[in-house]
Motif scaffolding. Structure first.
Motif, PDB file in Angstrom:
ATOM      1  N   UNK A 140      54.590  15.799  22.922  1.00  0.00           N
ATOM      2  CA  UNK A 140      54.420  16.362  24.261  1.00  0.00           C
ATOM      3  C   UNK A 140      54.112  17.856  24.163  1.00  0.00           C
ATOM      4  N   UNK A 141      53.273  18.392  25.031  1.00  0.00           N
ATOM      5  CA  UNK A 141      52.939  19.822  24.998  1.00  0.00           C
ATOM      6  C   UNK A 141      54.198  20.697  25.095  1.00  0.00           C
ATOM      7  N   UNK A 142      54.313  21.637  24.198  1.00  0.00           N
ATOM      8  CA  UNK A 142      55.426  22.574  24.207  1.00  0.00           C
ATOM      9  C   UNK A 142      56.696  22.079  23.549  1.00  0.00           C
ATOM     10  N   UNK A 143      56.767  20.790  23.262  1.00  0.00           N
ATOM     11  CA  UNK A 143      57.988  20.205  22.713  1.00  0.00           C
ATOM     12  C   UNK A 143      58.314  20.773  21.333  1.00  0.00           C
ATOM     13  N   UNK A 144      57.325  20.808  20.474  1.00  0.00           N
ATOM     14  CA  UNK A 144      57.533  21.287  19.113  1.00  0.00           C
ATOM     15  C   UNK A 144      57.833  22.785  19.105  1.00  0.00           C
ATOM     16  N   UNK A 145      57.118  23.554  19.921  1.00  0.00           N
ATOM     17  CA  UNK A 145      57.354  24.998  19.983  1.00  0.00           C
ATOM     18  C   UNK A 145      58.787  25.295  20.421  1.00  0.00           C
ATOM     19  N   UNK A 146      59.290  24.529  21.381  1.00  0.00           N
ATOM     20  CA  UNK A 146      60.661  24.736  21.861  1.00  0.00           C
ATOM     21  C   UNK A 146      61.671  24.421  20.770  1.00  0.00           C
ATOM     22  N   UNK A 147      61.419  23.358  20.017  1.00  0.00           N
ATOM     23  CA  UNK A 147      62.338  22.982  18.942  1.00  0.00           C
ATOM     24  C   UNK A 147      62.358  24.046  17.850  1.00  0.00           C
ATOM     25  N   UNK A 148      61.189  24.547  17.486  1.00  0.00           N
ATOM     26  CA  UNK A 148      61.134  25.568  16.438  1.00  0.00           C
ATOM     27  C   UNK A 148      61.772  26.879  16.896  1.00  0.00           C
ATOM     28  N   UNK A 149      61.636  27.175  18.177  1.00  0.00           N
ATOM     29  CA  UNK A 149      62.243  28.399  18.713  1.00  0.00           C
ATOM     30  C   UNK A 149      63.764  28.333  18.641  1.00  0.00           C
ATOM     31  N   UNK A 150      64.293  27.117  18.642  1.00  0.00           N
ATOM     32  CA  UNK A 150      65.744  26.920  18.554  1.00  0.00           C
ATOM     33  C   UNK A 150      66.158  26.517  17.143  1.00  0.00           C
ATOM     34  N   UNK A 151      65.406  26.930  16.137  1.00  0.00           N
ATOM     35  CA  UNK A 151      65.658  26.587  14.731  1.00  0.00           C
ATOM     36  C   UNK A 151      67.154  26.579  14.429  1.00  0.00           C
ATOM     37  N   UNK A 152      67.726  25.423  14.078  1.00  0.00           N
ATOM     38  CA  UNK A 152      69.183  25.336  13.908  1.00  0.00           C
ATOM     39  C   UNK A 152      69.726  26.180  12.759  1.00  0.00           C
ATOM     40  N   UNK A 153      68.953  26.353  11.701  1.00  0.00           N
ATOM     41  CA  UNK A 153      69.442  27.161  10.577  1.00  0.00           C
ATOM     42  C   UNK A 153      69.488  28.638  10.971  1.00  0.00           C
ATOM     43  N   UNK A 154      68.434  29.102  11.630  1.00  0.00           N
ATOM     44  CA  UNK A 154      68.415  30.503  12.060  1.00  0.00           C
ATOM     45  C   UNK A 154      69.442  30.760  13.161  1.00  0.00           C
ATOM     46  N   UNK A 155      69.617  29.787  14.051  1.00  0.00           N
ATOM     47  CA  UNK A 155      70.625  29.937  15.102  1.00  0.00           C
ATOM     48  C   UNK A 155      72.021  30.020  14.494  1.00  0.00           C
ATOM     49  N   UNK A 156      72.297  29.186  13.496  1.00  0.00           N
ATOM     50  CA  UNK A 156      73.597  29.210  12.825  1.00  0.00           C
ATOM     51  C   UNK A 156      73.784  30.525  12.080  1.00  0.00           C
ATOM     52  N   UNK A 157      72.722  31.017  11.492  1.00  0.00           N
ATOM     53  CA  UNK A 157      72.755  32.299  10.781  1.00  0.00           C
ATOM     54  C   UNK A 157      73.228  33.400  11.717  1.00  0.00           C
ATOM     55  N   UNK A 158      72.599  33.475  12.893  1.00  0.00           N
ATOM     56  CA  UNK A 158      72.974  34.496  13.858  1.00  0.00           C
ATOM     57  C   UNK A 158      74.390  34.326  14.367  1.00  0.00           C
ATOM     58  N   UNK A 159      74.796  33.064  14.580  1.00  0.00           N
ATOM     59  CA  UNK A 159      76.142  32.791  15.076  1.00  0.00           C
ATOM     60  C   UNK A 159      77.196  33.240  14.067  1.00  0.00           C
TER      61      UNK A 159
END
Length: 326
Positions: A256-275
């Protein structure tokens, strides 16, 4: 500091494993894209947190069964990186002497028992391994990882039925990345939640955010505890998203349009890094040291694989056909 119920050393271990997976995947894809390696490869990028969290709970003697999109599961179970890379490159020093490649990694010494190229093929094998542990009176737990598409295969239903009937110490972990090859979840599956299917087999079914390490760890911890105590199997539906296509040549046009971009923007490894930094679990310097160590480990493993010999022609039939006794 957030009160997560998970100690800081465990959180650091989960992040370290996820980082090793992420960087390993990035390196292997870069080698393929630059023509330095030729291999069929299925990237697990975006799904790192699931096996990293489960792996923090497993003993070396526990078993894991996975599928061809399995690099993250291999590393999380402790398969040595040099031998893993050598197998990916088809070298004699690989986990299967170069005969398996990325789709058929096996390393019993680490408890990684099977990587299958057959969708759903690992589920009955995992049930069999769990039955063996039960008959032996062992507290060994078997975890089998698979995608959402595999839950529509007969082997899924057969394995779950027997596991529920016999209360086998097995954890069925569906890494629901929303797409079965090129088919979206809603176009190929009749139920809204894979976890709901567990009721048919008299086992708990839990849906969890597989990109949340704390939620994933807590869910897996309960399932592992149940299995070790002889209380039977659990079906975990870990919600996630794959960042790359089904295979390397896949352009993701079906998404779906935008689906992949949204998932990559919420990259779980980078999000965990920041947390981890924001909650004073690890300092930025400690994070950077973990990343530097992973890069050095990967560089060493790649060199080992490149420098390793090709399998000799005499190995062509070894471990394939039964050898005649002298």
């Amino acid at each position: 500091m957030a009160d997560t119920g998970v100690d800081n050393s465990t959180l650091a271990r989960i992040f370290t494993t996820a980082t090793r997976i992420k960087l390993c995947d990035e390196k292997f894809r870069s080698l393929i894209l630059t023509g330095q390696v030729s291999a069929q490869y299925y990237s697990p990028r975006g799904q790192e947190i699931i096996p990293a969290s489960i792996g923090a709970l497993l003993k070396p003697t526990d078993y894991v069964v996975t599928t061809y999109r399995g690099l993250h599961d291999h590393l999380a179970k402790g398969v040595p990186m040099p031998e893993l890379w050598a197998e990916f490159m088809g070298k004699a020093t690989g986990t299967c002497k170069g005969k398996g490649g990325p789709m058929h990694i096996t390393h019993p010494a680490s408890g990684l028992m099977v990587t299958t190229g057959i969708v759903g093929g690992g589920l009955p094998i995992a049930a069999g391994l769990a039955l063996a542990a039960q008959l032996q009176g062992s507290d060994r737990v078997t975890v089998v990882n698979f995608g959402d598409g595999a839950t529509n295969i007969g082997a899924f239903h057969e394995a779950c039925n027997l596991a529920g009937l016999w209360k086998l110490p097995v954890i069925f972990c569906c890494q629901n990345n929303r797409y079965a090859e090129h088919t979206s979840y809603e176009d190929g599956t009749s139920v809204g939640r894979i976890a709901d299917r567990a009721a048919s087999y008299n086992m708990p079914g839990v849906r969890v955010d597989g990109n949340d390490p704390i939620a994933m760890y807590a869910t897996a911890a309960h399932a592992v505890e149940r299995a070790r105590a002889g209380e039977g199997p659990t079906l975990i539906e870990a919600m996630t998203f794959r960042f790359y296509g089904h295979q390397m040549s896949d352009g993701n046009e079906y998404m779906k349009p935008g689906e992949l971009d949204a998932a990559r923007a919420a990259d779980p490894v980078l999000a965990f890094r920041g947390w981890l930094i924001d909650n004073d679990v690890l300092t930025a310097d400690a994070i950077e040291a973990i990343e530097a160590d992973a890069k050095a480990e990967i560089a060493s493993a790649v060199k080992f694989a490149i420098d390793s010999p090709e399998p000799p022609l005499s190995e062509g039939l070894t471990d394939v056909y039964e050898e005649a006794l002298a």
